[in-house]
Design a protein around this motif. Structure first.
Motif, short mmCIF file in Angstrom:
data_model
loop_
_atom_site.label_atom_id
_atom_site.label_comp_id
_atom_site.label_asym_id
_atom_site.label_seq_id
_atom_site.Cartn_x
_atom_site.Cartn_y
_atom_site.Cartn_z
N LEU A 85 25.24 -82.70 -51.89
CA LEU A 85 24.19 -83.68 -51.60
C LEU A 85 23.80 -84.38 -52.89
O LEU A 85 23.54 -83.72 -53.90
CB LEU A 85 22.96 -82.98 -50.99
N TYR A 86 23.76 -85.69 -52.84
CA TYR A 86 23.38 -86.49 -54.00
C TYR A 86 22.17 -87.35 -53.64
O TYR A 86 22.08 -87.88 -52.52
CB TYR A 86 24.52 -87.43 -54.43
N VAL A 87 21.24 -87.50 -54.57
CA VAL A 87 20.14 -88.44 -54.44
C VAL A 87 20.21 -89.39 -55.63
O VAL A 87 20.15 -88.96 -56.78
CB VAL A 87 18.77 -87.73 -54.39
N ASP A 88 20.37 -90.67 -55.33
CA ASP A 88 20.50 -91.71 -56.36
C ASP A 88 21.61 -91.35 -57.36
O ASP A 88 21.48 -91.54 -58.56
CB ASP A 88 19.16 -91.89 -57.10
N GLY A 89 22.69 -90.81 -56.83
CA GLY A 89 23.86 -90.50 -57.65
C GLY A 89 23.83 -89.16 -58.36
O GLY A 89 24.80 -88.78 -59.01
N GLU A 90 22.72 -88.42 -58.24
CA GLU A 90 22.59 -87.14 -58.93
C GLU A 90 22.78 -85.98 -57.95
O GLU A 90 22.13 -85.92 -56.91
CB GLU A 90 21.20 -87.04 -59.58
N LEU A 91 23.68 -85.07 -58.30
CA LEU A 91 23.93 -83.89 -57.47
C LEU A 91 22.65 -83.06 -57.38
O LEU A 91 22.03 -82.74 -58.39
CB LEU A 91 25.07 -83.07 -58.08
N ILE A 92 22.26 -82.70 -56.17
CA ILE A 92 20.99 -82.01 -55.94
C ILE A 92 21.20 -80.49 -55.90
O ILE A 92 22.02 -79.98 -55.14
CB ILE A 92 20.34 -82.48 -54.63
N GLY A 93 20.42 -79.79 -56.72
CA GLY A 93 20.36 -78.33 -56.67
C GLY A 93 21.45 -77.59 -57.41
O GLY A 93 21.37 -76.37 -57.59
N TYR A 94 22.46 -78.32 -57.86
CA TYR A 94 23.60 -77.66 -58.51
C TYR A 94 24.12 -78.50 -59.66
O TYR A 94 23.90 -79.71 -59.73
CB TYR A 94 24.74 -77.46 -57.50
#
Length: 251
Positions: free
Chosen positions: A65-74
């Motif tokens: 999962l990415y938000v604004d291009g940033e991998l979330i949680g990992y």
């Protein structure tokens, strides 16, 4: 030359399991910046779980999962995912606002203090700047006169309107716990946010709202995306039998 915009939310083959129960089964979805995506579907289809995975309140079992291009949680190294520390995960959540079914404010702080709490104490913004922006937000939703009020002095609908200033808003059935007379008030605020260009991912059972505000509608059932498209495509001309059966119970 075509400019490719980074999706605000990008889910890539996301799975979530609780023990032997697969709640999400390979969800892939893109939400573009400045758009509103409404997720609809029957209870137990995984809608709320997916929303909670977007800001890592739930850990995905597989996928990304990415938000604004940033991998979330990992963090990813050599193709292997390593879970972030809670401190780093919390940093990512600073820019992701979430409204749950039961929305709670700090009861010992005023409306204004509730709004500037995250920008000042989490993001480290200048208090004067945060206060000025907070007053702009309150004016936008018609609550500037309530800046010095405490949550106990507000109606449920007014409490729903007190929010941060994130780049992405997640709404999990925001009207389900409200009295009927307050539903319209909250939906109006959400329309205002949409008009302002806020990126929004909304789990909702309010079909009229979804039809009016959504750029994109996703129908989920049994942990999967069954159908997606514009409101006209999904609500008026669904192609999948599962979608048609669900909508037939509503219209």
């Amino acid at each position: 030359m075509t400019v490719k915009h980074t999706p605000m939310v990008q889910a890539v083959d996301v799975w979530k399991s609780f023990g032997s129960l697969d709640v999400l089964k390979g969800i892939s979805l893109e939400v573009m910046p400045g758009t509103v995506t409404c997720i609809i579907g029957p209870s137990g289809s995984g809608k709320s779980t997916f929303l909670r995975c977007v800001n890592h309140l739930e850990k995905v079992s597989a996928g990304r999962l990415y938000v604004d291009g940033e991998l979330i949680g990992y963090r990813e190294r050599d193709g292997v995912l390593y879970e972030m520390s809670e401190k780093d995960a919390s940093r990512q959540r600073r820019d992701i606002g979430m409204v749950f079914q039961n929305f709670n404010l700090f009861g010992h702080r005023t409306v204004l203090e509730n709004i500037i709490e995250a920008p000042v104490h989490v993001k480290g913004e200048d208090p004067a700047r945060a206060k000025a922006r907070a007053m702009e937000l309150l004016a936008m939703v018609g609550l500037e006169s309530k800046a010095d009020a405490y949550p106990i002095q507000l109606s449920g609908g007014q409490q729903q309107r007190v929010a941060m200033d994130p780049k992405l808003m997640l709404f999990d059935e925001p009207t389900s716990a409200l009295d009927p007379e307050l539903v319209g008030e909250v939906l109006r605020v959400m329309r205002n946010l949409a008009d302002e260009g806020m990126s929004m991912l909304v789990v909702t059972h309010e079909m009229a709202f979804a039809r009016e505000v959504a750029d994109h509608i996703v129908f989920m059932a049994d942990g999967q995306i069954v159908e997606q498209g514009t409101p006209e495509q999904v609500l008026d001309n669904p192609t999948q039998g599962r979608t048609k059966a669900f909508l037939s119970t509503l219209f």
